[in-house]
Scaffold this motif. Sequence first.
Motif, PDB file in Angstrom:
ATOM      1  N   VAL A 127       0.820  -1.217   0.000  1.00  0.00           N
ATOM      2  CA  VAL A 127       0.000   0.000   0.000  1.00  0.00           C
ATOM      3  C   VAL A 127       0.859   1.275   0.000  1.00  0.00           C
ATOM      4  CG1 VAL A 127      -1.875  -1.232   1.162  1.00  0.00           C
ATOM      5  CG2 VAL A 127      -0.341   0.199   2.509  1.00  0.00           C
ATOM      6  N   LEU A 128       2.164   1.123   0.214  1.00  0.00           N
ATOM      7  CA  LEU A 128       3.077   2.270   0.087  1.00  0.00           C
ATOM      8  C   LEU A 128       4.354   1.798  -0.601  1.00  0.00           C
ATOM      9  CD1 LEU A 128       3.285   5.303   0.818  1.00  0.00           C
ATOM     10  CD2 LEU A 128       4.557   4.623   2.859  1.00  0.00           C
ATOM     11  N   PRO A 129       4.238   1.541  -1.928  1.00  0.00           N
ATOM     12  CA  PRO A 129       5.396   1.008  -2.648  1.00  0.00           C
ATOM     13  C   PRO A 129       6.541   2.019  -2.716  1.00  0.00           C
ATOM     14  CG  PRO A 129       3.405   0.971  -4.030  1.00  0.00           C
ATOM     15  CD  PRO A 129       3.081   1.746  -2.794  1.00  0.00           C
ATOM     16  N   GLN A 130       7.743   1.479  -2.777  1.00  0.00           N
ATOM     17  CA  GLN A 130       8.951   2.311  -2.905  1.00  0.00           C
ATOM     18  C   GLN A 130       8.982   3.430  -1.871  1.00  0.00           C
ATOM     19  OE1 GLN A 130      10.517   3.087  -6.936  1.00  0.00           O
ATOM     20  NE2 GLN A 130       8.573   2.311  -7.697  1.00  0.00           N
ATOM     21  N   ALA A 131       8.632   3.075  -0.649  1.00  0.00           N
ATOM     22  CA  ALA A 131       8.547   4.096   0.398  1.00  0.00           C
ATOM     23  C   ALA A 131       9.909   4.683   0.723  1.00  0.00           C
ATOM     24  CB  ALA A 131       7.958   3.476   1.659  1.00  0.00           C
ATOM     25  N   PHE A 132       9.897   5.919   1.124  1.00  0.00           N
ATOM     26  CA  PHE A 132      11.076   6.539   1.732  1.00  0.00           C
ATOM     27  C   PHE A 132      11.024   6.212   3.215  1.00  0.00           C
ATOM     28  CE2 PHE A 132      13.270   9.905   3.985  1.00  0.00           C
ATOM     29  CZ  PHE A 132      14.441  10.032   3.258  1.00  0.00           C
ATOM     30  N   GLY A 133      12.142   5.760   3.773  1.00  0.00           N
ATOM     31  CA  GLY A 133      12.123   5.398   5.188  1.00  0.00           C
ATOM     32  C   GLY A 133      13.473   5.546   5.843  1.00  0.00           C
ATOM     33  N   PRO A 134      13.585   5.060   7.079  1.00  0.00           N
ATOM     34  CA  PRO A 134      14.825   5.215   7.837  1.00  0.00           C
ATOM     35  C   PRO A 134      16.053   4.690   7.095  1.00  0.00           C
ATOM     36  CG  PRO A 134      13.080   4.365   9.251  1.00  0.00           C
ATOM     37  CD  PRO A 134      12.533   4.393   7.864  1.00  0.00           C
ATOM     38  N   ASP A 135      15.914   3.606   6.315  1.00  0.00           N
ATOM     39  CA  ASP A 135      17.068   3.042   5.605  1.00  0.00           C
ATOM     40  C   ASP A 135      17.683   4.036   4.631  1.00  0.00           C
ATOM     41  OD1 ASP A 135      16.616   0.729   6.943  1.00  0.00           O
ATOM     42  OD2 ASP A 135      15.710  -0.342   5.239  1.00  0.00           O
ATOM     43  N   ASP A 136      16.819   4.852   4.015  1.00  0.00           N
ATOM     44  CA  ASP A 136      17.335   5.818   3.036  1.00  0.00           C
ATOM     45  C   ASP A 136      18.301   6.803   3.678  1.00  0.00           C
ATOM     46  OD1 ASP A 136      15.803   5.347   0.418  1.00  0.00           O
ATOM     47  OD2 ASP A 136      14.248   5.266   1.947  1.00  0.00           O
ATOM     48  N   LEU A 137      18.074   7.114   4.933  1.00  0.00           N
ATOM     49  CA  LEU A 137      18.935   8.083   5.620  1.00  0.00           C
ATOM     50  C   LEU A 137      20.313   7.502   5.889  1.00  0.00           C
ATOM     51  CD1 LEU A 137      16.394   9.578   8.191  1.00  0.00           C
ATOM     52  CD2 LEU A 137      17.073  10.494   5.971  1.00  0.00           C
ATOM     53  N   GLU A 138      20.381   6.156   5.908  1.00  0.00           N
ATOM     54  CA  GLU A 138      21.670   5.498   6.179  1.00  0.00           C
ATOM     55  C   GLU A 138      22.496   5.320   4.908  1.00  0.00           C
ATOM     56  OE1 GLU A 138      22.450   4.927   9.227  1.00  0.00           O
ATOM     57  OE2 GLU A 138      20.467   5.530   9.915  1.00  0.00           O
ATOM     58  N   GLN A 139      21.849   5.462   3.757  1.00  0.00           N
ATOM     59  CA  GLN A 139      22.517   5.068   2.519  1.00  0.00           C
ATOM     60  C   GLN A 139      23.140   6.215   1.746  1.00  0.00           C
ATOM     61  OE1 GLN A 139      19.605   2.715   0.494  1.00  0.00           O
ATOM     62  NE2 GLN A 139      19.691   1.101   2.050  1.00  0.00           N
TER      63      GLN A 139
END
Length: 140
Positions: free
Chosen positions: A120-132
């Motif tokens: 229901v929220l594909p390709q979400a932006f999340g905490p992992d993105d901040l680490e990468q």
Amino acid sequence: MDQTDYPWDELRARAVEISVRAYVPYSRYPVGAAALVDDGRIVAGCNVENAGYGVTLCAECGLISDLVAGGGGRLLAFVCVNRDADLIMPCGRCRQLLWEHGGASLQMWTPEGIRTMDQVLPQAFGPDDLEQVRPRSGRP
Ligand code: THU
């Protein structure tokens, strides 16, 4: 706990119960949300509107506050209802809120059946993105 063991009916009942407390003088559209936490707690919330319409707190905001103030944890299963106890979908902003605390595998009871958060929220932006993010060379 196996996904099929999640207490879906209890979650829905809790969502209906708390929807009665909603403060909705403007929309007259009460919403209740409830979720199972990985330590067995059930957390819940209702919507709280405001004369500044855009400041309205969705039911999911109350649920997330209940989660964090009650000791945190990961959301496993989520249900959201309207005043008729019909299942409804969380708004886009609230899907983002839920992603933070449940991640891709959070199970949601939707009008189309059980779905995962990443459906229901594909390709979400999340905490992992901040680490990468690659470190910058040179001085900060
Ligand atoms: N609402 C929620 O509480 N959660 C949602 O995910 C959808 C919308 C509330 C906000 C407002 O008080 C009312 O429903 C009508 O939009």
